[in-house]
Design a protein around this motif. Structure first.
Motif, PDB file in Angstrom:
ATOM      1  N   LEU A 350       0.858  -1.179   0.000  1.00 33.88           N
ATOM      2  CA  LEU A 350       0.000   0.000   0.000  1.00 33.88           C
ATOM      3  C   LEU A 350       0.896   1.231   0.000  1.00 33.88           C
ATOM      4  O   LEU A 350       1.735   1.384   0.870  1.00 33.88           O
ATOM      5  CB  LEU A 350      -0.878   0.027   1.252  1.00 33.88           C
ATOM      6  CG  LEU A 350      -2.017  -0.980   1.369  1.00 33.88           C
ATOM      7  CD1 LEU A 350      -2.760  -0.751   2.675  1.00 33.88           C
ATOM      8  CD2 LEU A 350      -2.970  -0.856   0.218  1.00 33.88           C
ATOM      9  N   LEU A 351       0.688   2.098  -0.999  1.00 25.72           N
ATOM     10  CA  LEU A 351       1.523   3.296  -1.067  1.00 25.72           C
ATOM     11  C   LEU A 351       0.747   4.544  -0.693  1.00 25.72           C
ATOM     12  O   LEU A 351       1.286   5.642  -0.721  1.00 25.72           O
ATOM     13  CB  LEU A 351       2.098   3.439  -2.480  1.00 25.72           C
ATOM     14  CG  LEU A 351       3.048   2.320  -2.897  1.00 25.72           C
ATOM     15  CD1 LEU A 351       3.486   2.495  -4.324  1.00 25.72           C
ATOM     16  CD2 LEU A 351       4.269   2.285  -1.984  1.00 25.72           C
ATOM     17  N   SER A 352      -0.512   4.390  -0.360  1.00 30.29           N
ATOM     18  CA  SER A 352      -1.314   5.563  -0.018  1.00 30.29           C
ATOM     19  C   SER A 352      -2.226   5.211   1.139  1.00 30.29           C
ATOM     20  O   SER A 352      -2.697   4.076   1.258  1.00 30.29           O
ATOM     21  CB  SER A 352      -2.138   5.969  -1.230  1.00 30.29           C
ATOM     22  OG  SER A 352      -3.341   6.583  -0.824  1.00 30.29           O
ATOM     23  N   ASP A 353      -2.482   6.219   1.985  1.00 27.54           N
ATOM     24  CA  ASP A 353      -3.362   5.965   3.128  1.00 27.54           C
ATOM     25  C   ASP A 353      -4.810   5.837   2.716  1.00 27.54           C
ATOM     26  O   ASP A 353      -5.651   5.427   3.512  1.00 27.54           O
ATOM     27  CB  ASP A 353      -3.221   7.085   4.159  1.00 27.54           C
ATOM     28  CG  ASP A 353      -2.169   6.738   5.186  1.00 27.54           C
ATOM     29  OD1 ASP A 353      -1.914   5.531   5.359  1.00 27.54           O
ATOM     30  OD2 ASP A 353      -1.595   7.648   5.779  1.00 27.54           O
ATOM     31  N   ASN A 354      -5.110   6.210   1.484  1.00 29.79           N
ATOM     32  CA  ASN A 354      -6.496   6.079   1.039  1.00 29.79           C
ATOM     33  C   ASN A 354      -6.739   4.815   0.237  1.00 29.79           C
ATOM     34  O   ASN A 354      -7.849   4.563  -0.222  1.00 29.79           O
ATOM     35  CB  ASN A 354      -6.886   7.310   0.217  1.00 29.79           C
ATOM     36  CG  ASN A 354      -6.891   8.542   1.078  1.00 29.79           C
ATOM     37  OD1 ASN A 354      -7.344   8.500   2.217  1.00 29.79           O
ATOM     38  ND2 ASN A 354      -6.340   9.626   0.571  1.00 29.79           N
ATOM     39  N   ALA A 355      -5.710   4.049   0.043  1.00 31.36           N
ATOM     40  CA  ALA A 355      -5.881   2.794  -0.686  1.00 31.36           C
ATOM     41  C   ALA A 355      -6.241   1.687   0.305  1.00 31.36           C
ATOM     42  O   ALA A 355      -5.894   1.764   1.480  1.00 31.36           O
ATOM     43  CB  ALA A 355      -4.602   2.437  -1.421  1.00 31.36           C
ATOM     44  N   SER A 356      -6.979   0.700  -0.163  1.00 29.26           N
ATOM     45  CA  SER A 356      -7.367  -0.418   0.712  1.00 29.26           C
ATOM     46  C   SER A 356      -7.120  -1.740   0.008  1.00 29.26           C
ATOM     47  O   SER A 356      -7.273  -1.839  -1.205  1.00 29.26           O
ATOM     48  CB  SER A 356      -8.856  -0.377   1.044  1.00 29.26           C
ATOM     49  OG  SER A 356      -9.269   0.910   1.344  1.00 29.26           O
TER      50      SER A 356
ATOM     51  N   ILE B 415      -7.238  -4.138   4.939  1.00 31.67           N
ATOM     52  CA  ILE B 415      -6.194  -3.198   5.334  1.00 31.67           C
ATOM     53  C   ILE B 415      -6.428  -1.857   4.658  1.00 31.67           C
ATOM     54  O   ILE B 415      -6.489  -1.766   3.443  1.00 31.67           O
ATOM     55  CB  ILE B 415      -4.795  -3.740   4.982  1.00 31.67           C
ATOM     56  CG1 ILE B 415      -4.580  -5.040   5.757  1.00 31.67           C
ATOM     57  CG2 ILE B 415      -3.714  -2.739   5.355  1.00 31.67           C
ATOM     58  CD1 ILE B 415      -4.379  -6.222   4.917  1.00 31.67           C
ATOM     59  N   LYS B 418      -1.572   2.417   5.050  1.00 32.06           N
ATOM     60  CA  LYS B 418      -0.365   1.962   4.349  1.00 32.06           C
ATOM     61  C   LYS B 418       0.771   1.600   5.283  1.00 32.06           C
ATOM     62  O   LYS B 418       1.631   0.820   4.938  1.00 32.06           O
ATOM     63  CB  LYS B 418       0.093   3.003   3.333  1.00 32.06           C
ATOM     64  CG  LYS B 418       0.640   4.263   3.954  1.00 32.06           C
ATOM     65  CD  LYS B 418       1.371   5.107   2.917  1.00 32.06           C
ATOM     66  CE  LYS B 418       1.923   6.339   3.598  1.00 32.06           C
ATOM     67  NZ  LYS B 418       2.602   7.235   2.689  1.00 32.06           N
TER      68      LYS B 418
END
Lengths: 434, 486
Positions: A350-356, B415, B418
């Motif tokens: 995961l490279l972004s905090d908005n990705a899941s 999840i 990140k």
């Protein structure tokens, strides 16, 4: 441009279009498929297999089923300069599921490429053991939808002991220039005993409107046959895909699937392999890179029905932006499938905090003498690895790119077709540098 | 090899020889039943019987009305005949003998049951330093070591008593972790729960002994609806043990318990279970339905909840002890051994919900299936958006003994952050013939070899149990394995 339509309205709209399409309702198997679609309806998040895969885009675009008479083959010109049009392969180009040419032919001996719509009754009887025989309509609304509406099918047959030198490439062009469309392409591949071939499928969308490719492919890999199957999607944000691929393998056969997805707004892949014999090797692998609001979803099933087989699954994901990744891999080992080796691995960055990322690696095992395992991980890039590279004078950005490339290349390197592999390696590098 | 280990092994062998369910006796104690069936009157009856304050009755009725609207869940991988909820008694209690002052006044019949179970209260009081809140069917009959616990300010009593003595705590916390709307069986439990344990550890107190309770299902056809509530205030620590045995009965019995744990800042709760209810006979007839909702919340920062379970009994086990990691740096742990034999079915696992930052969870699950049984691990690890730098490690292994059983793994990983690191791995295999051969060669019979390997396989989990339980659990595993080899 976008009008909202409720799910039940959408379903009814498709059902109404069934009657208006010439001759479809005359065929009983289509009517049955439509009834299956009707009774299941459009899946919601409450359906286990669609738990994380929202289909709200169906309500957003005013999708219509494409009619054969509407198909505009001029789009093939737009594809002419695409790099994937210029890799070495024998091509079958489908526009919205239809082939422009009624005279499909292969230049290679032992290979037949044809359209189901051109078949006479005798030819139809020959494929009756294959067409639609490996898939189930119940609880699969999109297979049912495809079966009801698929107006043609590309049939590829590789004769016994034929070694196909040049890969066969099926190019799916989605073309929605006047309104949003759903097309229902269908593919049947029969690799006869002892044959060897490479099949490439690629998807490309054109036009200003959204398209949904709802495809069903059946692959039969007979005794001792060996099939390499690459599926490439590097598409626009108007492209939506729901694909179902069923692979039936017999004794001593070998099948290898590599799925590379570098773009596409909504991409749901189902790949089911049935290991219907002994000493089979079945490998599924894939890598996806998603960004923006893209969604990539892979549902795989390795169904071990006989002893002494081996299956491997290896999927990797790199997620940026607001994107979503879904992996649902299942290994099913039936009672008689002793001495099965089945392995599964799913790794995500995961490279972004908005990705899941939602991952569900399942094992369902009914035989005792087996070795089965699965592993799933998710995390950010490993700081130690980055530090290692940075301490050797490589900039941080470059170091991150190197590691990400390595993750994707791991899968892409499995592609044996060199021009395709080189093209994809380059695309991955570009995509990750954006 | 030390003398102790030798004795232990000797004991194991002896127990192996007795292949029938050793706790299968039935004790005839006067029972007081509510009429069969379930309706609002029964709920009122239970509440009245327990002389509950009004807020409890209202809470029960709310749960009951909600339950009526719910459907029995069907997604789990177990099969059982439709349960007729109107064909069971919802209240059974030993006849009330008011004013018991010490153990001597307890019904000798009841005491003798415990003695058969190997937990003579009197002896335990002196020898083991464990306070036992023994539960017979639904009503707690004796509580020991009260004085010592009182000194520390710890409340350890039947929940029905806590309703009277500490209504403010019960009202505040009951249903706060598992609300009555949570699921079908939690709603049912909320409506009709008869009794259970209540534990309150005040700020900064380290509970001086392991708290323990033994549940038994005794009256035939009585659903057992336990309710346990444990609250650990800031900086406190408690270790709670729950062990279960039940007499042999022919009809299926439903057990739908709810356990709620609340850990405040810096507090730690350790909850251990050895579950050995009657699993049904060799043909899969009878046995307990164990449908339990267990959940803990790490409310404050740096808190910790640890679940350890050894599940060998019940014809159907269906439970997911879970942790909500709300406080920053909080820790959740789940250690499980689930053993199924004959026609037993188990669908068990955990949920780790990471909400706070730097939260950590660890899941170790060992499934063992034999005979015709089905054993599933089902678990969820959810990392929410704000749970940065969270960490999870899960390991789920399955061991298959025989080709008629099934072992399944259904892990869900969600999840959304990140910086979180999540790892999951699972394996399934059988005991290799090489290992069995190696042990055979050294004069160890196949059955003992399997028991030895299974115990080694489960050691990582068994090590988490308090000493007394660890020994019992080892024996249970060996007994449950009987008849699965060869």
């Amino acid at each position: 441009m976008s009008t909202n339509i409720s799910t039940s309205e959408f379903k009814q709209k498709l059902i109404n279009q069934f009657d208006s399409l010439n001759g479809l309702s005359a065929e009983s198997n289509r009517r049955e498929a439509l009834a299956q679609f009707d009774s299941y309806g459009i899946p919601t998040l409450k359906h286990e297999h669609w738990k994380y895969t929202g289909l709200t885009f169906l309500n957003k675009h005013n999708f219509d089923i494409i009619k054969k008479s509407e198909v505009d083959y001029s789009v093939m010109q737009q594809f002419a300069n695409h790099p994937l049009n210029n890799i070495e392969a024998e091509k079958v180009v489908l526009v919205n599921g239809f082939s422009a040419s009624s005279n499909l032919k292969s230049n290679q001996s032992g290979v037949t490429i044809s359209r189901l719509s051109d078949f006479d009754d005798a030819q139809k009887a020959q494929i009756s053991d294959y067409y639609g025989q490996s898939i189930k309509l119940e609880n699969n609304p999109f297979i049912a939808l495809n079966t009801a509406f698929a107006q043609d099918c590309i049939v590829i047959k590789i004769d016994k002991n034929t070694v196909v030198e040049t890969p066969l490439q099926i190019v799916y062009l989605n073309f929605a220039d006047t309104h949003a469309i759903i097309n229902n392409p269908r593919l049947l591949v029969i690799a006869e005993e002892g044959s060897q071939a490479t099949i490439i499928e690629s998807v490309h969308s054109f036009g200003e409107f959204a398209s949904l490719k709802n495809s069903v492919s059946e692959y039969y890999v007979a005794k001792n046959a060996s099939l390499e199957h690459y599926r490439i999607q590097d598409d626009s944000e108007l492209s939506h895909t729901i694909d179902f691929t069923q692979v039936n393998q017999e004794n001593d056969s070998h099948y290898h699937n590599v799925n590379v997805s570098l773009g596409g707004q909504f991409n749901r892949n189902n790949i089911h392999t049935l290991l219907n014999g002994e000493n089979i090797e079945s490998n599924l692998s894939g890598v996806f890179i998603t960004s923006g609001n893209e969604l990539f979803d892979i549902h795989s099933l390795a169904d071990h029905a006989f002893p002494n087989c081996e299956s491997n699954e290896n999927y990797k994901g790199i997620l940026l932006g607001n994107s979503t990744g879904i992996f649902n891999g299942k290994i099913l080992v039936r009672k008689d499938a002793q001495k099965t080796n089945a392995y599964q691995s799913n790794k995500n960055v995961l490279l972004s905090d908005n990705a899941s990322i939602f991952t569900k690696p399942e094992l369902e095992i009914y035989a005792d003498d087996v070795k089965c395992s699965h592993g799933a991980t998710s995390g950010a890039l490993d700081e130690i690895s980055i530090f290692y590279l940075v301490s050797r004078g490589i900039g941080r950005k470059k170091a991150e790119a190197m590691i990400l490339n390595a993750i994707a290349d791991d899968i892409i390197d499995l592609i044996k077709h060199e021009p395709l592999r080189l093209h994809l390696l380059e695309r991955v590098e570009n995509k990750l540098n954006q | 090899m030390s003398q102790d280990v030798k004795d232990d092994d000797q004991l194991l062998l002896e127990n192996l020889a007795k292949s029938e369910y050793k706790y299968g006796f039935f004790s005839d104690i006067e029972q007081e039943f509510a009429p069969k069936g379930l309706n609002e009157d029964i709920v009122r009856f239970i509440s009245l019987k327990k002389k509950e304050p009004e807020f409890m009755l209202n809470w029960r009725l709310k749960a009951y009305r909600h339950w009526l609207k719910m459907k029995e869940p069907k997604w789990q991988k177990v099969n059982f005949p439709q349960i007729d909820y109107q064909d069971a008694y919802y209240y059974a209690a030993p006849v009330d003998k008011p004013g018991l002052k010490d153990l001597n006044e307890v019904d000798p019949d009841i005491l003798s049951i415990y003695e058969k179970l190997g937990i003579p209260l009197n002896e335990q009081k002196k020898l083991q330093g464990i306070a036992v809140d023994a539960v017979l069917d639904s009503v707690s009959v004796a509580t020991t070591f009260k004085d010592k616990l009182n000194e520390a300010g710890i409340i350890f009593c039947p929940i029905s008593e806590a309703v009277h003595s500490h209504p403010e705590l019960v009202e505040k916390y009951l249903g706060s972790v598992v609300p009555h709307t949570d699921n079908f069986f939690a709603a049912l439990n909320s409506a009709v729960f008869s009794d259970g344990s209540f534990v309150y550890i005040p700020k900064g107190v380290r509970c001086p002994m392991e708290l323990s309770t033994y549940f038994r299902i005794n009256a035939s056809n009585t659903g057992q609806f336990e309710r346990t509530l444990i609250i650990a205030e800031e900086g406190s620590y408690v270790s709670y043990l729950e062990g279960c045995t039940a007499p042999m009965r022919d009809e299926n019995q439903l057990h739908a318990a709810v356990v709620e744990l609340v850990a405040h800042k810096n507090a730690e709760i350790k909850y251990s279970t050895v579950q050995n209810w009657y699993p049904g006979d060799k043909e899969g007839k009878g046995g307990i339905y164990n449908f339990v909702t267990k959940r803990g919340i790490c409310e404050g920062a740096n808190s910790k909840i640890s679940w350890t379970q050894v599940e060998t009994g019940s014809s159907i086990t269906w439970k997911y002890p879970s942790c909500i990691l709300k406080g920053d740096n909080s820790i959740g742990e789940f250690y499980s051994v689930a053993m199924t034999n004959n026609y037993q079915q188990a669908d068990t696992g955990t949920k780790m919900i990471h909400i706070g930052k730097n939260t950590k969870s660890r899941i170790v699950s060992k499934g063992i299936s034999a005979g015709f049984s089905e054993n599933s691990y089902r678990g969820l690890v959810k990392i929410t958006k704000n749970a940065s730098k969270s960490r999870n490690f899960s390991q789920c292994d399955s061991l298959l003994l025989g080709d008629k059983c099934g072992a399944h793994t259904f892990p869900y990983l969600e999840i959304q952050n990140k910086s979180a690191t999540v790892e999951h791995e699972a394996t399934t295999s059988k005991i290799s013939e090489d290992i069995i051969f190696y042990l055979n060669q050294r004069g160890i019979s196949t059955e003992d070899a399997v028991a030895l390997i299974v115990n080694g396989y489960a050691k990582e989990v068994l090590n988490q149990l308090p000493m007394e339980f660890a020994v019992e659990a080892q024996k249970l595993l060996a007994i449950s394995l009987e008849g699965s080899v060869g």
